[in-house]
Design an enzyme around this catalytic site. Sequence first.
Site, short mmCIF file in Angstrom:
data_model
loop_
_atom_site.label_atom_id
_atom_site.label_comp_id
_atom_site.label_asym_id
_atom_site.label_seq_id
_atom_site.Cartn_x
_atom_site.Cartn_y
_atom_site.Cartn_z
N HIS A 1 0.84 -1.21 0.00
CA HIS A 1 0.00 0.00 0.00
C HIS A 1 0.88 1.26 0.00
O HIS A 1 0.59 2.23 -0.70
CB HIS A 1 -0.89 0.05 1.25
CG HIS A 1 -1.93 -1.03 1.33
ND1 HIS A 1 -1.87 -2.04 2.25
CD2 HIS A 1 -3.06 -1.23 0.61
CE1 HIS A 1 -2.94 -2.83 2.10
NE2 HIS A 1 -3.66 -2.35 1.11
N VAL B 1 4.21 -5.65 -4.88
CA VAL B 1 5.36 -5.66 -3.96
C VAL B 1 5.37 -7.03 -3.30
O VAL B 1 4.34 -7.54 -2.85
CB VAL B 1 5.24 -4.54 -2.91
CG1 VAL B 1 6.41 -4.59 -1.93
CG2 VAL B 1 5.19 -3.18 -3.60
N SER C 1 -2.90 -8.03 2.87
CA SER C 1 -3.36 -7.89 4.26
C SER C 1 -3.77 -9.26 4.82
O SER C 1 -3.75 -9.48 6.03
CB SER C 1 -4.55 -6.94 4.33
OG SER C 1 -4.20 -5.70 3.76
N ASP D 1 -4.01 -7.44 -7.47
CA ASP D 1 -5.43 -7.69 -7.75
C ASP D 1 -5.67 -7.36 -9.23
O ASP D 1 -6.33 -6.37 -9.57
CB ASP D 1 -6.30 -6.81 -6.85
CG ASP D 1 -6.10 -7.16 -5.39
OD1 ASP D 1 -6.40 -8.28 -4.99
OD2 ASP D 1 -5.59 -6.28 -4.65
#
Length: 291
Positions: A44, A183, A193, A157
């Site tokens: 993120h 990453v 997550s 995604d």
Amino acid sequence: MVSQGSEMVTLTDRAAMHAWSMEQRQEGRRIGFVPTMGALHAGHLHLVKQSLAQTDRTVVSIFVNPSQFGPKEDFDRYPRVPEADREMLAQVGCHALFYPDVASVYPEGFQTTVAVEPLGSELCGRERPGHFQGVATVVTVLFNLVKPDKAFFGLKDYQQFVIIRRLVRDLGMDVVVVGVPTVREADGLAMSSRNRYLTGEDRTRAVAIHRAIGAAKTAFEAGEKGSARLEAIARRILIDAGIHRIQYLSVRSADTLMPMKMIMTDGVILTAVKVGATRLIDNVLLTGSPS
Ligand code: PAF
């Protein structure tokens, strides 16, 4: 509501978000937007840094969107660590955090659904019916509130990225959608997550996902263009590593996600697997560039 902690502003409702964005636009500043569901990690922060580098003001939203979770999925236990997230964003130099509650995103009487079909029913959409409608709907609401010039999405995604890009083109939205390479942890596992759900043994096993699709990429670069053959190479590695619950493993066009028998240029191999109780997705572009 607006609150000012250090340099970063926190906005918690539609009116505050709207007013902040209007002010930036009136000042001629370009707005970069990173939508998230929180539980932030280095992936993120990489998106935030891209936004900081390419625009004048960066907004990150944190909203665990109920409409993109199925009834048996992990909405209730999805990690929520707002204070740690806020701290990370402030440190990296983010300008605004949009942290709305459910009623601010879906006000009473909300009836609208945005569906990108049939793309949204393929791959992950087959396993998670309604998921991409939830994503497309919330992203449309967020884009209308934040009014970004550029929005940054992780290529991890990949299907989500293609769907948002399609949505923006179809509806003529004035937003540039930027896809940012995945990453990875040092051993290749794509950052997510949900990695925090993995137990020790599952975490070790999960490394095979990137190894498997990486082997397909190596074979592609060595001249193998047949989708079925590339899929077989990756599948063998997953199974040998003890990953048997393969929801899908598919070579597609990187542009449209349509199945293709042969990939000459611009393909992608995508997979979703269950490792223990955790569902993990990953992909790699078959184009010679990193993903
Ligand atoms: O990728 C995510 O974290 C979510 O799907 C998104 C784009 C923030 C929409 O809820």
